[in-house]
Write a protein that holds these residues in place. Structure first.
Motif, PDB file in Angstrom:
ATOM      1  N   VAL A   1       0.849  -1.181   0.000  1.00  0.00           N
ATOM      2  CA  VAL A   1       0.000   0.000   0.000  1.00  0.00           C
ATOM      3  C   VAL A   1       0.894   1.243   0.000  1.00  0.00           C
ATOM      4  O   VAL A   1       1.815   1.345   0.807  1.00  0.00           O
ATOM      5  CB  VAL A   1      -0.922   0.012   1.237  1.00  0.00           C
TER       6      VAL A   1
ATOM      7  N   TYR B   1      -9.396   1.005   3.768  1.00  0.00           N
ATOM      8  CA  TYR B   1      -9.709   1.633   5.043  1.00  0.00           C
ATOM      9  C   TYR B   1      -8.833   2.872   5.254  1.00  0.00           C
ATOM     10  O   TYR B   1      -7.668   2.882   4.878  1.00  0.00           O
ATOM     11  CB  TYR B   1      -9.399   0.680   6.205  1.00  0.00           C
TER      12      TYR B   1
ATOM     13  N   TYR C   1      -7.557   5.159   8.553  1.00  0.00           N
ATOM     14  CA  TYR C   1      -7.455   5.312   9.998  1.00  0.00           C
ATOM     15  C   TYR C   1      -6.660   6.575  10.301  1.00  0.00           C
ATOM     16  O   TYR C   1      -5.883   7.045   9.475  1.00  0.00           O
ATOM     17  CB  TYR C   1      -6.729   4.109  10.630  1.00  0.00           C
TER      18      TYR C   1
ATOM     19  N   GLN D   1      -4.131   8.156  13.405  1.00  0.00           N
ATOM     20  CA  GLN D   1      -3.409   7.806  14.617  1.00  0.00           C
ATOM     21  C   GLN D   1      -2.761   9.051  15.207  1.00  0.00           C
ATOM     22  O   GLN D   1      -1.847   9.628  14.607  1.00  0.00           O
ATOM     23  CB  GLN D   1      -2.356   6.734  14.337  1.00  0.00           C
TER      24      GLN D   1
ATOM     25  N   PRO E   1      -4.613   3.243  16.202  1.00  0.00           N
ATOM     26  CA  PRO E   1      -5.316   3.701  15.002  1.00  0.00           C
ATOM     27  C   PRO E   1      -6.809   3.828  15.264  1.00  0.00           C
ATOM     28  O   PRO E   1      -7.424   2.929  15.821  1.00  0.00           O
ATOM     29  CB  PRO E   1      -5.013   2.597  13.979  1.00  0.00           C
TER      30      PRO E   1
ATOM     31  N   LEU F   1      -3.440   6.766   8.267  1.00  0.00           N
ATOM     32  CA  LEU F   1      -3.064   5.451   7.751  1.00  0.00           C
ATOM     33  C   LEU F   1      -4.116   4.938   6.782  1.00  0.00           C
ATOM     34  O   LEU F   1      -5.318   5.070   7.027  1.00  0.00           O
ATOM     35  CB  LEU F   1      -2.932   4.447   8.900  1.00  0.00           C
TER      36      LEU F   1
ATOM     37  N   LEU G   1      -5.520  -6.928   7.080  1.00  0.00           N
ATOM     38  CA  LEU G   1      -5.281  -5.559   6.635  1.00  0.00           C
ATOM     39  C   LEU G   1      -3.809  -5.343   6.374  1.00  0.00           C
ATOM     40  O   LEU G   1      -2.966  -5.687   7.209  1.00  0.00           O
ATOM     41  CB  LEU G   1      -5.766  -4.557   7.688  1.00  0.00           C
TER      42      LEU G   1
ATOM     43  N   PHE H   1      -1.202  -2.372   5.738  1.00  0.00           N
ATOM     44  CA  PHE H   1      -1.138  -0.934   5.954  1.00  0.00           C
ATOM     45  C   PHE H   1      -0.066  -0.267   5.115  1.00  0.00           C
ATOM     46  O   PHE H   1       0.973  -0.869   4.805  1.00  0.00           O
ATOM     47  CB  PHE H   1      -0.856  -0.635   7.429  1.00  0.00           C
ATOM     48  N   GLY H   2      -0.315   0.998   4.796  1.00  0.00           N
ATOM     49  CA  GLY H   2       0.714   1.836   4.222  1.00  0.00           C
ATOM     50  C   GLY H   2       1.559   2.432   5.332  1.00  0.00           C
ATOM     51  O   GLY H   2       1.321   2.174   6.524  1.00  0.00           O
ATOM     52  N   GLU H   3       2.544   3.234   4.930  1.00  0.00           N
ATOM     53  CA  GLU H   3       3.432   3.837   5.922  1.00  0.00           C
ATOM     54  C   GLU H   3       2.837   5.091   6.559  1.00  0.00           C
ATOM     55  O   GLU H   3       3.376   5.609   7.523  1.00  0.00           O
ATOM     56  CB  GLU H   3       4.779   4.153   5.280  1.00  0.00           C
TER      57      GLU H   3
END
Lengths: 110, 112
Positions: free
Chosen positions: B4, B33, B35, B37, B43, B91, B101, B103-105
């Motif tokens: 991602v 999705y 999120y 944080q 998140p 995120l 899931l 996640f990207g960075e």
């Protein structure tokens, strides 16, 4: 509403010591529970999920519906286990969003 | 790409400005999705897409926040009239058939 509680912000242990990261949840139905981990300078990633019933990197977690807990355990901590650990819950109905706890930082010292 | 991808990685803006954050999910993942944080927090769910449609936007804090996914792939999170309290890491994650899931960075947003 669904809620995930991780009571410890920081858990500090020595290498070789046992580790238990606590996670409690609040949900009236039958949830799916996960542990996600974020190592330094890396992205958040799945560590394990309760339905898999497997051990990943020596970590295990058992869903206890009576105590509404999903604690993460490892008998002998390693320095490379130092990271942020997030417990997460997904409901078994409706939409597929994950609800995360606030996280516990595990620090394993040599 | 293999994972991602989120852009920009860092965004500094002034209060009141408009911001767009982009997410490029893993190819073939239908669920996406967003999120948010904040420091010291886990998140916090914002919105979830299944294909092109927002299946659950219950986490969007107010009407200044909006997200789109017009072709069922790339998604953009849009924040109008930014406030200092919007500062956080945003995120994005995508998932396929098995529900995990990825996640990207993240995009770190700072509102001055």
């Amino acid at each position: 509403a669904q809620r995930v509680t991780q009571p410890e912000k920081l858990l500090s242990v020595f290498k070789g010591a046992p580790v238990e990261l606590k996670c409690n949840y609040s949900y009236s139905g039958s949830p799916e529970l996960f542990w996600y981990v974020q190592y330094s300078r890396q992205r958040l990633q799945l560590l394990l999920r309760h339905i898999s019933r497997e051990s990943i990197k020596g970590f295990t977690a058992d869903l206890n519906k009576g105590e509404t807990s999903f604690h993460l355990k490892k008998p002998f901590a390693q320095e490379e286990d130092s990271a942020m650990y997030y417990c997460a819950l997904r409901t078994n109905t409706g939409f597929q969003k994950l609800v995360f706890g606030t996280g516990t930082r595990l620090l394993v010292s040599p | 790409g293999a994972g991602v991808s989120q852009t920009p990685s860092n965004k500094v803006t002034e209060k009141g400005k408009y911001v767009e954050l982009r997410c490029d999910p893993i190819s073939g993942h239908t669920a996406l999705y967003w999120y948010r944080q904040s420091l010291g927090q886990g998140p916090e769910f914002l919105i979830y897409f299944q294909g092109t449609g927002a299946a659950d936007d219950s986490g969007l804090p107010n009407d200044r926040f909006f997200a789109v996914r017009p072709e069922g792939s790339v998604s953009t999170l849009k924040i109008q009239r930014t406030e200092r309290g919007d500062s956080a890491v945003y995120l994005c994650a995508s998932s396929g058939d098995f529900g995990e899931l990825f996640f990207g960075e993240g995009s770190r947003l700072t509102v001055l």
